[in-house]
Design a protein around this motif. Structure first.
Motif: not given
Ligand code: ATP
Length: 559
Positions: A22-24, A27-29, A74-76, A90-92, A100-102, A138-140, A142-145, A156-158, A320-322
């Motif tokens: 559901v997201g990428e 550094s992570a999927t 905040l996404l705990k 593991v998170m909600p 951002f995706h919306l 420091r990384d507020v 749309a992708g992290n809301i 999210g994304d700390f 994404i935060s490159a």
């Molecule tokens: N709890 C969640 N529920 C649904 N989608 C999520 C959740 N957490 C993250 N995502 C989706 O996954 C995407 C990537 O997650 P995240 O930002 O944590 O990864 P990242 O590797 O730290 O990315 P970046 O460094 O680019 O911000 C988010 O932009 C969001 O679309």
């Protein structure tokens, strides 16, 4: 990490059923998943620790913060654990996905004002809480809301957040140039170089069509953007005022998150139910939307293959935060000219630079110097003045040495490449001044230009006529241990900009650059170590800058 609530989330991968992606991020999927024992939908962020660019400390910090925070916005993390080479967080599950995706998938024209106000009010609440706890995000962006189907909004994304009260080693973190360039406040970028809001993009991040380094360098020269285009007329006066207040360049004049929350603009905000009804109702499942978006992106970018610049732009456009560049590393890189490299290491590292088999055949570092728009590296006098002024305002004594050494090195390179006559006429420029200033501190460095040219004869743009340069520099040269200032300066003026462009192209070459930086770093003492006070000063600047990030996200939202 302990469970985040009274529920106990299992700490083994086998206890979770993984569904679709559901997201990428960089550094992570992120996957939708089910916690079997609790029969609950969750999201699991899986980081491959072997491929991950972040160091363990950064990752540990993200997980730590995610476990400690306790605020509805905040996404705990429920829990986290290691499974083979991966870290699972593991998170909600936020079924609406990120803003951002919306926007990308459903609302390309942007969102209505009451929706923006509602989303941002929730994000601000999270920021107020974080700041009170001594954290800065420091990384507020749309992708992290993230939005839940019920309209709950969570930040999210700390991964790049920092603690405002750290000391010692961790203090460095606050001076780390992290986040996503498009959403950065000027003072954050200024730590490394320039920053400029020329205009705000609508529907994408400001400057997202430019290569990252361009974004950094298009800085400081222009007045802050405003919502005063014709197309912005649909927005209320309070919204424009809020934007103007948040985009003030001087961070001290920018309102804090707490103050922003009281802004009249938030009279437009509604309940979170409203969000759910207005923007989430009737949407296809997140996984499907994400898949479609990925396909569209793949289509859009299918021609770019190995082009690093385009690739990094690709990452950029995906929001994404490159980048996670370390200011301290860059400072050290910049100070290599003045330090005492060890002869032996120097030559071995130079050998490595030139002869190492790992070096890609088409060295992008070299190519880049040929193909990159010169404008990208141009920093006008006015701009660098402004930068110096701003730096003294914002970062105190941290940066002068950087500006004194690094920007001139860039300027020197620009002169060489952009103007044939300049190339043959060593200017009374910064590099010379530098040489004069630091004559007695310089130790030998091999003539890397020569060896680079040998390695890449058909790709290397001659950087300068070194004989001519050498002539004018003769008076400045003071041989020491068999090498001279001009050698070092020449090498430095070539290496520094190239290193910088390499950094911009990130990923593949990044490791190599870091090795080089470390080498130079090892040979140099740190100049102007960051004092606690300065660190706190810098750190405090991030506080209001969250307001800016927030507004940038908002602009993105409405675009
Ligand atoms: N709890 C969640 N529920 C649904 N989608 C999520 C959740 N957490 C993250 N995502 C989706 O996954 C995407 C990537 O997650 P995240 O930002 O944590 O990864 P990242 O590797 O730290 O990315 P970046 O460094 O680019 O911000 C988010 O932009 C969001 O679309």
């Amino acid at each position: 990490m302990a469970g985040s609530s009274t529920k106990r989330y299992p700490l083994y991968a086998k206890d979770y059923e993984l569904f679709e992606e559901v997201g990428e991020g960089v550094s992570a999927t992120v996957y939708r998943a089910r916690c079997i024992a609790l029969n609950e939908n969750v999201a699991i962020k899986i980081m491959d620790l072997e491929k991950c660019r972040n160091d363990m400390e950064t990752i540990r910090k993200e997980v730590h913060i995610m476990s400690l925070i306790d605020h509805p916005n905040l996404l705990k993390a429920h829990c986290s654990f290691i499974d083979r080479n991966s870290l699972w967080i593991v998170m909600p599950y936020m079924s609406g996905g990120s803003c951002f995706h919306l926007m990308k998938s459903v609302y390309p024209e942007g969102l209505e004002q009451p929706i923006i106000a509602t989303l941002l009010r929730e994000v601000l609440k999270a920021l107020v809480y974080l700041h009170r706890q001594g954290h800065i995000h420091r990384d507020v962006k749309a992708g992290n809301i993230l939005v839940h189907s019920k309209g709950v909004v969570k930040l999210g994304d700390f991964g790049v957040s920092a603690c405002m009260f750290d000391s010692g080693d961790r203090m460095r973190t606050r001076n780390t140039f992290v986040g996503t360039p498009c959403w950065m406040a000027p003072e954050v970028m200024q730590q490394v170089d320039g920053y400029d809001f020329k205009y705000l993009a609508h529907g994408h991040a400001p400057f997202s069509k430019y290569p990252p380094m361009k974004v950094l360098l298009m800085t400081l020269q222009h007045a802050p953007p405003r919502l005063d285009y014709d197309r912005d007329k649909k927005f209320s006066k309070s919204f424009r005022e809020l934007i103007a207040a948040c985009l003030v360049k001087d961070p001290k004049k920018r309102p804090t998150s707490a103050k922003l929350l009281k802004h009249p603009f938030f009279k437009h905000a509604r309940s979170t139910d409203y969000l759910s009804r207005k923007i989430l109702h009737g949407l296809s499942p997140l996984g499907e939307r994400f898949k479609k978006l990925k396909e569209t992106e793949a289509e859009l970018f299918k021609g770019i293959n190995g082009d690093k610049e385009q690739l990094s732009q690709h990452e950029y456009m995906r929001g994404i935060s490159a980048w996670n560049f370390d200011l301290e590393d860059l400072r050290k890189e910049a100070s290599l000219v003045s330090k005492n490299p060890d002869d032996e290491m120097c030559s071995s590292e130079t050998r490595e630079l030139n002869g190492n088999q790992d070096m890609p055949k088409r060295n992008p570092m070299v190519q880049r110097s040929k193909t990159m728009s010169l404008e990208m590296f141009k920093v006008s006098d006015k701009a660098s003045d402004t930068m110096s002024r701003s730096n003294s305002l914002t970062t105190g004594a941290i940066l002068p040495s950087f500006h004194r050494k690094f920007l001139p090195a860039i300027g020197y390179q620009v002169g060489i490449l952009s103007d044939e006559s300049n190339a043959r006429r060593p200017s009374k420029g910064a590099a010379e001044t530098l040489a004069l200033e630091e004559t007695d501190q310089v130790e030998p460095l091999a003539d890397t230009k020569q060896t680079l040219t040998v390695e890449e004869p058909d790709q290397v743009e001659p950087l300068a006529d070194t004989k001519q340069m050498g002539k004018a520099e003769t008076e400045l040269e003071k041989p020491k241990n068999g090498c001279t200032v001009s050698h070092v300066n020449r090498a430095a003026s070539e290496i520094l900009p190239l290193l910088q462009s390499l950094l911009v192209q990130n990923d593949i070459q990044r490791d190599k650059v870091i090795r080089l930086i470390r080498f130079f770093d090892r040979t140099a003492e740190t100049e102007n170590p960051i004092s606690n006070t300065e660190g706190v000063q810098v750190c405090m600047l991030f506080f209001p800058h969250c307001g800016l990030m927030w507004v940038l996200s908002m602009l993105n939202l409405r675009a």
